[in-house]
Design a protein around this motif. Structure first.
Motif: not given
Ligand code: CMC
Length: 424
Positions: A76-88, A90-96, A98-104
């Motif tokens: 996660x530290x190597x590849x992800x953005x914090x907000x996507x980890x937050x989504x993961x 809270x909601x259980x799955x890493x966002x696609x 599109x989902x990541x964009x809408x969430x942001x």
């Protein structure tokens, strides 16, 4: 076949079911023990007590493993953005994507805080510790969004509360710093991402031409991910217990912020820098402080050393140590306290006192050094931890609520006076 354990007490045998987690962790389920035998268990500091089943974070302290929803902290530290980890979390799955964009986008819509909240900031003296300001302001959100108090709110209503909190915490955190400095407040700039926006609110106006340094933004992103959740630690357990009384998310997270504040938990990052500064001011004699830490008659402890669950190494510390070197190098910073930190680490890791007790540097030993290098003042360090830990607190609160867990209410073993009469 279902496993069980037996408890033999006063000639009777009680069979206790054993529950097993997906990683093979086993726990004796004592939930019916008192009803059957009159016995309770005693485990001060909850060193051996599981307070819940949880599907959010897996941690193996002996092997130094930390995974969120199955993904390792390293990946996660190597590849992800914090907000996507937050989504993961809270909601259980890493966002696609599109989902990541809408969430942001949703988060961006809610970054402003009500102008009336500025009046609350005005009421704090500039000497106020930013953690106290942060927790007070998070509780104040209940006044601006009273619908968040309703425990029967729909899942969409709960979701709006979650989005608001994630969006507004960076604004409140940066403003608590501005209050301390006596500087004008910076409003969010929504074309920036979550991390950049926070840096902007903290540092713009300090120099006219403030520009986000990508090295700093990347280090901050990593730091926030590293702190995002840590299963049933002191503050997460607090959030769950407070939330179990059906207190609102804002009230529960505010309690978590206060739990994090202490020096033995999130406050350790501030305590580490203060300790290193003291050692420096005292002539840099590392051996003297190692001896103090070992002396049972001296309350001094090596801040940033030891951990309740990690007993071989803290995987977060490994990642952050590397980040720390990168940041200092790319910013061209030579930090004398870092030299003291390195010496301290070297000596402690060879010393039998620390080796035999499995005490080694934890995440907070290094995080303070990075925060300082990127310009965050010492008493804001724990606020940075809180920003990172927010998705974890939200995920823990949401899981507890969705599972309808019973109110947290431990028992005790009373050791006070027996009944006596008041002779007056
Ligand atoms: N310096 C010197 N001795 C220590 C230290 C230390 N930092 N930490 C533990 N010990 C000793 C302690 O005195 C005890 O010795 P003995 O067995 O002879 O009585 C033994 O090690 C076990 O300590 P404990 O207090 O029973 O362990 P714990 O699991 O209750 O505490 C801790 C864990 C993190 C509170 C503790 O190690 C500590 O106070 N560390 C310094 C504060 C710190 O860095 N906290 C940040 C933790 S990481 C951030 C987070 O996840 O919250």
């Amino acid at each position: 076949m279902a496993k069980s354990a037996e408890l033999h007490f006063e000639g009777k045998v009680y069979e206790l079911p054993v529950v097993e987690g997906t990683e093979g962790e086993k726990a004796v389920d004592i939930s019916k023990l008192r009803g059957q035998s009159g016995l309770i268990t005693l485990d001060v500091g909850f060193k051996n007590t599981g307070s819940t089943k949880s599907a959010i974070t897996f941690l193996d302290g002996e092997k130094g493993i930390l995974r969120h929803r199955g993904y390792t902290i390293e990946e996660l530290c190597e590849k992800a953005q914090f907000l996507d980890v937050a989504y993961l979390l809270i909601y259980g799955e890493y966002p696609t994507p599109e989902v990541s964009k809408t969430f942001a986008e949703k988060i961006t819509l809610h970054t402003l805080v009500h102008e009336d909240m500025r009046k609350i900031f005005d009421g704090f003296p500039t000497s106020a510790h930013p953690m106290g300001v942060l927790s007070s302001l998070v509780t104040s959100l209940t006044a601006f969004y009273p619908e968040s108090l309703d425990p029967t709110t729909s899942p969409e209503g709960v979701n709006t509360t979650i989005i608001r909190l994630l969006a507004k915490l960076p604004t409140i955190a940066a403003w608590s710093y501005k209050n301390e400095m006596g500087h004008p407040l910076n409003y969010p700039k929504n074309k920036l991402n979550y991390v950049e926006n926070f840096l902007h609110m903290m540092f713009a106006l300090r120099t006219d031409d403030y520009e986000i340094n990508p090295v700093v933004a990347a280090a901050m992103n990593k730091l926030l991910i590293l702190h995002a959740d840590h299963e049933q630690n002191c503050s997460a357990a607090t959030v769950r217990v407070v939330g179990s009384s059906q207190a609102s998310l804002y009230a529960s997270v505010s309690a978590g912020i206060n739990a994090l504040w202490g020096r033995l938990h999130g406050g350790a990052n501030q305590a580490v820098i203060e300790m290193l500064e003291n050692i420096k001011a005292d002539g840099g004699d590392v051996e003297k402080y190692i001896a103090k830490a070992k002396d049972k008659n001296d309350p001094f402890r090596l801040m940033g050393f030891g951990h309740r669950v990690y007993k071989n190494f803290d995987p977060r510390a490994r990642i952050i140590k590397k980040s720390c070197d990168d940041v200092l190098e790319s910013l061209g910073i030579h930090d004398e306290t870092l030299e003291i930190a390195k010496k301290l680490e070297e000596v402690a890791l060879k010393d039998d006192y620390f080796v035999s007790r499995k005490l080694f540097p934890n995440v907070d030993f290094y995080s303070g050094i990075i925060y300082r290098a990127i310009g965050i003042p010492t008493d804001m360090f724990t606020v940075m931890f809180a920003l990172g830990r927010l998705p974890g607190w939200i995920a823990q609160w949401k899981e507890m609520r969705e599972e309808g867990q019973a109110i947290g209410r431990p028992r005790q073993v009373y050791v006070g006076e027996n009944e006596r009469k008041l002779n007056i």
